[in-house]
Scaffold this motif. Structure first.
Motif, PDB file in Angstrom:
ATOM      1  N   GLY A 294       0.814  -1.586   0.063  1.00  0.00           N
ATOM      2  CA  GLY A 294       0.036  -0.113  -0.106  1.00  0.00           C
ATOM      3  C   GLY A 294       0.810   1.301  -0.081  1.00  0.00           C
ATOM      4  N   LYS A 295       1.451   1.644   1.279  1.00  0.00           N
ATOM      5  CA  LYS A 295       2.483   2.700   1.228  1.00  0.00           C
ATOM      6  C   LYS A 295       3.885   2.355   1.693  1.00  0.00           C
ATOM      7  N   VAL A 296       4.796   2.642   0.876  1.00  0.00           N
ATOM      8  CA  VAL A 296       6.198   2.107   1.288  1.00  0.00           C
ATOM      9  C   VAL A 296       7.114   3.520   0.806  1.00  0.00           C
ATOM     10  N   PHE A 297       8.342   3.215   1.600  1.00  0.00           N
ATOM     11  CA  PHE A 297       9.438   4.195   1.138  1.00  0.00           C
ATOM     12  C   PHE A 297      10.682   3.538   1.126  1.00  0.00           C
ATOM     13  N   SER A 298      11.614   3.790   0.140  1.00  0.00           N
ATOM     14  CA  SER A 298      13.105   3.326   0.042  1.00  0.00           C
ATOM     15  C   SER A 298      14.076   4.450   0.493  1.00  0.00           C
ATOM     16  N   PHE A 299      14.974   4.132   1.149  1.00  0.00           N
ATOM     17  CA  PHE A 299      15.964   5.226   1.373  1.00  0.00           C
ATOM     18  C   PHE A 299      17.244   4.657   1.039  1.00  0.00           C
ATOM     19  N   GLY A 300      18.057   5.100   0.285  1.00  0.00           N
ATOM     20  CA  GLY A 300      19.106   4.188   0.027  1.00  0.00           C
ATOM     21  C   GLY A 300      20.141   5.252  -1.052  1.00  0.00           C
ATOM     22  N   PRO A 301      21.113   4.547  -1.451  1.00  0.00           N
ATOM     23  CA  PRO A 301      22.239   5.471  -2.500  1.00  0.00           C
ATOM     24  C   PRO A 301      21.581   5.249  -3.743  1.00  0.00           C
ATOM     25  N   THR A 302      21.857   6.146  -4.562  1.00  0.00           N
ATOM     26  CA  THR A 302      21.790   6.302  -6.006  1.00  0.00           C
ATOM     27  C   THR A 302      22.880   6.815  -6.552  1.00  0.00           C
ATOM     28  N   PHE A 303      23.020   6.683  -8.027  1.00  0.00           N
ATOM     29  CA  PHE A 303      24.258   7.042  -8.775  1.00  0.00           C
ATOM     30  C   PHE A 303      23.991   7.646 -10.087  1.00  0.00           C
ATOM     31  N   ARG A 304      24.365   8.569 -10.612  1.00  0.00           N
ATOM     32  CA  ARG A 304      24.210   9.186 -11.957  1.00  0.00           C
ATOM     33  C   ARG A 304      25.679   9.492 -12.533  1.00  0.00           C
ATOM     34  N   ALA A 305      25.911   9.060 -13.612  1.00  0.00           N
ATOM     35  CA  ALA A 305      27.278   9.029 -14.312  1.00  0.00           C
ATOM     36  C   ALA A 305      27.022  10.334 -15.089  1.00  0.00           C
ATOM     37  N   GLU A 306      26.641  11.554 -14.524  1.00  0.00           N
ATOM     38  CA  GLU A 306      26.226  12.912 -15.318  1.00  0.00           C
ATOM     39  C   GLU A 306      27.608  13.689 -14.985  1.00  0.00           C
ATOM     40  N   LYS A 307      28.328  14.144 -16.082  1.00  0.00           N
ATOM     41  CA  LYS A 307      29.405  14.783 -15.983  1.00  0.00           C
ATOM     42  C   LYS A 307      29.215  16.320 -15.602  1.00  0.00           C
ATOM     43  N   SER A 308      28.710  16.418 -14.385  1.00  0.00           N
ATOM     44  CA  SER A 308      28.248  17.780 -13.686  1.00  0.00           C
ATOM     45  C   SER A 308      29.074  18.376 -12.782  1.00  0.00           C
TER      46      SER A 308
END
Length: 429
Positions: free
Chosen positions: A195-209
């Motif tokens: 029904g209602k959930v949440f995640s909380f963790g690392p994410t990765f973006r190979a963005e050259k910014s």
């Protein structure tokens, strides 16, 4: 009795021992003022020569970051923001520090980043990490108290949730795999179960910014809610952000003061937040002098800042063009060129802190959007199947932890909001 610095107010007038490090010291021929830290806080210790000349000489010879057990009586001190100090009666040196590289003077950003493992000890960085910790705690409190369950999406995935090429590739035995950009798709699956959930963790973006708002590795809070329409999700976002702000104001007063944060700007953060459509935002920007921007263009940092400056608290930009948003967003029935989505723009130039939308819940529509986006249909078969067995309207959003920490703490660069930030040119320490 051994205590920590943050317990000192409960022990006024008592003789205690604290394990600590010397942050700085100053003094004269008669008195030494020791600035002490122990991880829980900062406090001044006073050593008077006429009380104990040997102890005075020990204190006078201490070097920055020397570790020790320091014993003395806790006294009230109205001159300090902490409100207490110690009259030192004994110092037991644990390890004598020599040549600590971060001295009480101005250092360049690259030098401080090279020494991030030590820079974390400074008062301002300690305050930023305290605020980060409070946001994390308050996030768990908010979602658990409101009936959400935490789920943990995988970090290694077989495809991109966002349908972009900014992915870190690795080999998963004899298959291709990628570091996750988002836990959203997996959170959607969990929402169909809980029904209602949440995640909380690392994410990765190979963005050259290299902007002050971007990290390569960052943490995301991503709630997903079954039977929630777009409007319902916006209300959750408002309540959640207001809760984070009030909790930081309540529990991090000393930290905000140490960072010279103007809390009047934060005290105005009360729901509901103003909303402006993407189309109206384009017109507003043209009126503000951005003559080159056209309908269909994505917003950059200057555009978001200009829009935010038009309001005195966070603002939702809603209903972006379909072509510049992700494939899974539900079409806006009032304008099929756009989707039911929103970005929450923080005031004071901190930019987007939340992106969210109502998700497509119709099987055929989602399948068509996946194909139109040029994505591998087989890789998304499991995601499509969520629409085959009891599909319901559902919505969700993602809040970037580090950008939110930057905004609430008032620091200018997101690199200060992660303990060990990963930037385009930095993988050390």
């Amino acid at each position: 009795m051994k205590i920590s610095i943050n317990q000192a107010p409960k022990h006024e007038g008592q003789k205690v021992t604290i394990g600590c490090w010397l942050l700085q010291k100053r003094g004269s021929g008669k008195i030494q003022f020791l600035q002490l830290r122990d991880g829980t806080g900062f406090m001044q210790g006073i050593v008077v020569k006429e009380n104990d000349e040997s102890l005075f000489e020990t204190a006078k010879g201490l070097n920055q970051e020397t570790s020790m057990y320091i014993t003395g009586t806790i006294k009230a001190d109205d001159r300090s923001s902490f409100g207490y100090e110690m009259e030192v009666e004994d110092i037991e040196i644990i390890h004598e520090s020599h040549g600590y590289p971060i001295t009480p003077k101005n250092h360049g950003a690259e030098f401080l980043m090279d020494n991030r493992h030590l820079w974390l000890r400074s008062k301002k960085q300690h305050a930023v990490m305290n605020i980060r910790n409070q946001i994390i705690k308050s996030t768990y409190d908010y979602f658990f108290d409101n009936g959400y369950k935490k789920i943990d999406p995988p970090i290694l995935t077989s495809s991109s949730p966002e349908g972009t090429t900014e992915l870190f590739h690795t080999k998963y035995f004899d298959e291709d795999a990628y570091l996750s950009q988002s836990g959203q798709l997996y959170a959607e699956a969990a929402a169909m179960a809980h029904g209602k959930v949440f995640s909380f963790g690392p994410t990765f973006r190979a963005e050259k910014s290299k902007t002050r708002r971007h990290l390569i590795e960052f943490w995301m809070i991503e709630p997903e809610m079954a039977f929630y329409k777009h409007e319902d999700s916006l209300e959750v976002q408002e309540q959640y952000v207001e809760y984070l702000v009030t909790q930081v104001l309540e529990h991090c007063k000393l930290d905000l003061e140490r960072l010279d944060r103007d809390t009047t700007a934060l005290e105005r953060i009360k729901a509901p937040f103003p909303r402006i459509t993407y189309t109206d935002a384009i017109e507003l920007l043209k009126e503000k002098g951005f003559e080159d921007i056209e309908w269909g263009d994505d917003f950059g940092a200057p555009h978001e800042t200009e829009i935010a400056n038009h309001f005195d608290k966070p603002v939702f930009i809603i209903n972006y063009p379909k072509e510049i948003k992700s494939f899974y967003m539900e079409e806006n029935p009032e304008d099929p060129r756009t989707v039911l989505c929103a970005d929450l723009i923080a005031p004071e130039g901190y930019g987007e802190v939340i992106g969210g939308s109502e998700r497509i819940h119709d099987y055929d529509t989602l399948k068509q959007r996946i194909e139109e986006s040029g994505l591998n249909l087989d890789a998304y078969e499991w995601y499509l199947e969520l629409r085959k067995y009891g599909s319901v309207p559902h919505s969700g959003f993602g809040l970037g932890l580090e950008r939110t920490v930057a905004w609430l703490s008032g620091v200018q660069h997101v690199r200060e909001t992660a303990p060990f930030p990963r930037l385009l040119n930095r993988l050390y320490p």
